[in-house]
Design a protein around this motif. Structure first.
Motif, PDB file in Angstrom:
ATOM      1  N   ILE A 137       5.879 -52.356 -32.933  1.00  0.00           N
ATOM      2  CA  ILE A 137       5.800 -51.306 -31.905  1.00  0.00           C
ATOM      3  C   ILE A 137       4.839 -50.213 -32.350  1.00  0.00           C
ATOM      4  N   ILE A 138       4.986 -49.795 -33.616  1.00  0.00           N
ATOM      5  CA  ILE A 138       4.140 -48.729 -34.154  1.00  0.00           C
ATOM      6  C   ILE A 138       2.667 -49.150 -34.149  1.00  0.00           C
ATOM      7  N   ASN A 139       2.392 -50.374 -34.570  1.00  0.00           N
ATOM      8  CA  ASN A 139       1.011 -50.859 -34.599  1.00  0.00           C
ATOM      9  C   ASN A 139       0.410 -50.921 -33.202  1.00  0.00           C
ATOM     10  N   THR A 140       1.227 -51.285 -32.209  1.00  0.00           N
ATOM     11  CA  THR A 140       0.730 -51.412 -30.847  1.00  0.00           C
ATOM     12  C   THR A 140       0.471 -50.057 -30.211  1.00  0.00           C
ATOM     13  N   LEU A 141       1.363 -49.082 -30.466  1.00  0.00           N
ATOM     14  CA  LEU A 141       1.271 -47.792 -29.800  1.00  0.00           C
ATOM     15  C   LEU A 141       0.539 -46.729 -30.608  1.00  0.00           C
TER      16      LEU A 141
ATOM     17  N   LYS B  52       7.021 -47.042 -22.318  1.00  0.00           N
ATOM     18  CA  LYS B  52       6.665 -45.651 -22.084  1.00  0.00           C
ATOM     19  C   LYS B  52       7.283 -44.745 -23.149  1.00  0.00           C
ATOM     20  N   ILE B  53       6.599 -44.617 -24.246  1.00  0.00           N
ATOM     21  CA  ILE B  53       7.025 -43.721 -25.323  1.00  0.00           C
ATOM     22  C   ILE B  53       5.850 -42.822 -25.659  1.00  0.00           C
ATOM     23  N   GLU B  54       6.089 -41.520 -25.668  1.00  0.00           N
ATOM     24  CA  GLU B  54       5.016 -40.589 -26.009  1.00  0.00           C
ATOM     25  C   GLU B  54       4.483 -40.914 -27.399  1.00  0.00           C
ATOM     26  N   ASP B  55       3.148 -41.009 -27.528  1.00  0.00           N
ATOM     27  CA  ASP B  55       2.592 -41.407 -28.817  1.00  0.00           C
ATOM     28  C   ASP B  55       2.887 -40.408 -29.917  1.00  0.00           C
ATOM     29  N   TRP B  56       3.076 -39.118 -29.578  1.00  0.00           N
ATOM     30  CA  TRP B  56       3.370 -38.134 -30.622  1.00  0.00           C
ATOM     31  C   TRP B  56       4.752 -38.381 -31.232  1.00  0.00           C
TER      32      TRP B  56
ATOM     33  N   SER C 180       7.672 -58.575 -36.078  1.00  0.00           N
ATOM     34  CA  SER C 180       6.479 -57.801 -35.770  1.00  0.00           C
ATOM     35  C   SER C 180       5.698 -58.396 -34.605  1.00  0.00           C
ATOM     36  N   THR C 181       5.539 -59.714 -34.627  1.00  0.00           N
ATOM     37  CA  THR C 181       4.784 -60.389 -33.564  1.00  0.00           C
ATOM     38  C   THR C 181       5.511 -60.297 -32.229  1.00  0.00           C
ATOM     39  N   LEU C 182       6.825 -60.466 -32.252  1.00  0.00           N
ATOM     40  CA  LEU C 182       7.615 -60.388 -31.017  1.00  0.00           C
ATOM     41  C   LEU C 182       7.517 -59.011 -30.382  1.00  0.00           C
ATOM     42  N   SER C 183       7.634 -57.955 -31.193  1.00  0.00           N
ATOM     43  CA  SER C 183       7.582 -56.604 -30.640  1.00  0.00           C
ATOM     44  C   SER C 183       6.182 -56.247 -30.162  1.00  0.00           C
ATOM     45  N   ALA C 184       5.159 -56.710 -30.874  1.00  0.00           N
ATOM     46  CA  ALA C 184       3.779 -56.448 -30.446  1.00  0.00           C
ATOM     47  C   ALA C 184       3.520 -57.100 -29.094  1.00  0.00           C
ATOM     48  N   TRP C 185       4.031 -58.312 -28.926  1.00  0.00           N
ATOM     49  CA  TRP C 185       3.837 -59.047 -27.672  1.00  0.00           C
ATOM     50  C   TRP C 185       4.551 -58.346 -26.521  1.00  0.00           C
ATOM     51  N   THR C 186       5.824 -57.966 -26.739  1.00  0.00           N
ATOM     52  CA  THR C 186       6.594 -57.336 -25.660  1.00  0.00           C
ATOM     53  C   THR C 186       6.095 -55.929 -25.356  1.00  0.00           C
ATOM     54  N   THR C 187       5.743 -55.180 -26.397  1.00  0.00           N
ATOM     55  CA  THR C 187       5.283 -53.809 -26.188  1.00  0.00           C
ATOM     56  C   THR C 187       3.981 -53.777 -25.395  1.00  0.00           C
TER      57      THR C 187
ATOM     58  N   GLU D  24      19.698 -59.264 -45.139  1.00  0.00           N
ATOM     59  CA  GLU D  24      18.294 -59.187 -45.549  1.00  0.00           C
ATOM     60  C   GLU D  24      17.378 -59.670 -44.425  1.00  0.00           C
ATOM     61  N   ILE D  25      17.765 -60.777 -43.779  1.00  0.00           N
ATOM     62  CA  ILE D  25      16.976 -61.305 -42.668  1.00  0.00           C
ATOM     63  C   ILE D  25      16.938 -60.315 -41.516  1.00  0.00           C
ATOM     64  N   LEU D  26      18.096 -59.719 -41.200  1.00  0.00           N
ATOM     65  CA  LEU D  26      18.166 -58.734 -40.117  1.00  0.00           C
ATOM     66  C   LEU D  26      17.303 -57.518 -40.430  1.00  0.00           C
ATOM     67  N   LEU D  27      17.314 -57.088 -41.702  1.00  0.00           N
ATOM     68  CA  LEU D  27      16.503 -55.937 -42.107  1.00  0.00           C
ATOM     69  C   LEU D  27      15.021 -56.272 -41.977  1.00  0.00           C
ATOM     70  N   LEU D  28      14.615 -57.438 -42.459  1.00  0.00           N
ATOM     71  CA  LEU D  28      13.211 -57.841 -42.389  1.00  0.00           C
ATOM     72  C   LEU D  28      12.744 -57.940 -40.942  1.00  0.00           C
ATOM     73  N   PHE D  29      13.549 -58.589 -40.103  1.00  0.00           N
ATOM     74  CA  PHE D  29      13.190 -58.751 -38.699  1.00  0.00           C
ATOM     75  C   PHE D  29      13.109 -57.391 -38.013  1.00  0.00           C
ATOM     76  N   SER D  30      14.072 -56.505 -38.295  1.00  0.00           N
ATOM     77  CA  SER D  30      14.116 -55.189 -37.652  1.00  0.00           C
ATOM     78  C   SER D  30      12.944 -54.314 -38.065  1.00  0.00           C
ATOM     79  N   VAL D  31      12.647 -54.289 -39.365  1.00  0.00           N
ATOM     80  CA  VAL D  31      11.510 -53.500 -39.848  1.00  0.00           C
ATOM     81  C   VAL D  31      10.212 -54.053 -39.273  1.00  0.00           C
ATOM     82  N   GLY D  32      10.106 -55.379 -39.227  1.00  0.00           N
ATOM     83  CA  GLY D  32       8.928 -55.989 -38.629  1.00  0.00           C
ATOM     84  C   GLY D  32       8.799 -55.635 -37.157  1.00  0.00           C
ATOM     85  N   PHE D  33       9.929 -55.625 -36.455  1.00  0.00           N
ATOM     86  CA  PHE D  33       9.933 -55.293 -35.022  1.00  0.00           C
ATOM     87  C   PHE D  33       9.459 -53.859 -34.800  1.00  0.00           C
ATOM     88  N   ILE D  34       9.990 -52.925 -35.606  1.00  0.00           N
ATOM     89  CA  ILE D  34       9.594 -51.520 -35.497  1.00  0.00           C
ATOM     90  C   ILE D  34       8.111 -51.359 -35.835  1.00  0.00           C
TER      91      ILE D  34
END
Length: 251
Positions: free
Chosen positions: A19-23, A226-230, A213-220, A6-16
């Protein structure tokens, strides 16, 4: 579900979602339904998701401040009226029956997903920003209704905010984003307090998701992934369709 998974799922979904929020934007379209699928009542999942939103918006606000990007006091005025609206929206969400909320969320997810998929790139305005006078009053009125939606669901609200700030106040994308994260920080803080008061927050689930979510936003944002926004928008839309369909059917 095993607690570790459950923790891994929460962290992973938050991480994804980070990234989505940043890009591209719209990460709550993933985090909110996942919290519901993990067994939280819809209003508790909604309140818990505010932890994720608040962490990200604070990170964004601090990032813009460090780069000397600010539109004060416009963000304060807009944050004030948005907060008033968010209290109304959050109270509606808290009192609404879970099954009805899931139906409404599924519909909003689908249409916001379409908006994200077919969004056009924002362009810069050459005219000077309009932060005072009539334009500020118009924006304050509009942000009251933005706050209602933000307090109720919040998913995909960034697109609405950017549209208002670039079209009404003639802000550049950078300036508009700085105002956006500041306003979201203000009204989300108050909305979260209302959810807490109504015992509609799961701190354990919310904090693990917020950490990812915060970790991925910071790193992204700093590594300029470099990921195409589409590609991001298409991935998000497909996930939203799947999750919205499940929400609609799981009654």
């Amino acid at each position: 579900m095993n607690e570790l998974w459950e923790i891994l799922l929460l962290f992973s979904v938050g991480f994804i979602a980070g990234i989505i929020n940043t890009l591209a934007g719209g990460g709550s379209l993933l985090t909110l339904p996942i919290l519901i699928f993990l067994g939280l009542p819809p209003h508790v999942a909604n309140g818990t998701n505010r932890i994720v939103i608040l962490f990200q918006s604070i990170t964004g606000t601090l990032g813009f401040k460090s780069k000397k990007v600010s539109s004060t006091p416009l963000d304060f005025y807009l944050g004030l009226t948005a907060t008033l609206g968010s209290l109304l929206g959050a109270q509606i969400a808290i009192e609404m029956k879970g099954a009805l909320f899931n139906k409404i969320l599924a519909i909003f997810m689908f249409f916001v997903g379409l908006l994200i998929l077919f969004q056009k790139k924002q362009t810069l305005f050459e005219s000077s920003p309009r932060r005072e006078g009539k334009k500020r009053i118009i924006s304050m009125i509009l942000f009251f209704f933005v706050g209602i939606y933000g307090g109720f669901i919040n998913a995909g609200i960034g697109f609405i905010i950017l549209l208002i700030l670039t079209r009404i106040n003639n802000l550049s994308i950078t300036q508009a984003n700085s105002v956006k994260v500041a306003v979201v920080t203000i009204y989300t803080t108050v909305a979260l307090l209302l959810f807490i008061y109504n015992q509609a927050v799961s701190w354990k689930l919310g904090l693990w998701m917020a950490l990812g979510s915060t970790l991925s936003a910071w790193t992204t944002s700093r590594w300029s992934v470099k990921i195409e926004d589409w590609i991001i928008r298409l991935f998000l839309f497909l996930m939203v369709v799947i999750l919205a369909t499940k929400l609609w059917l799981d009654q």
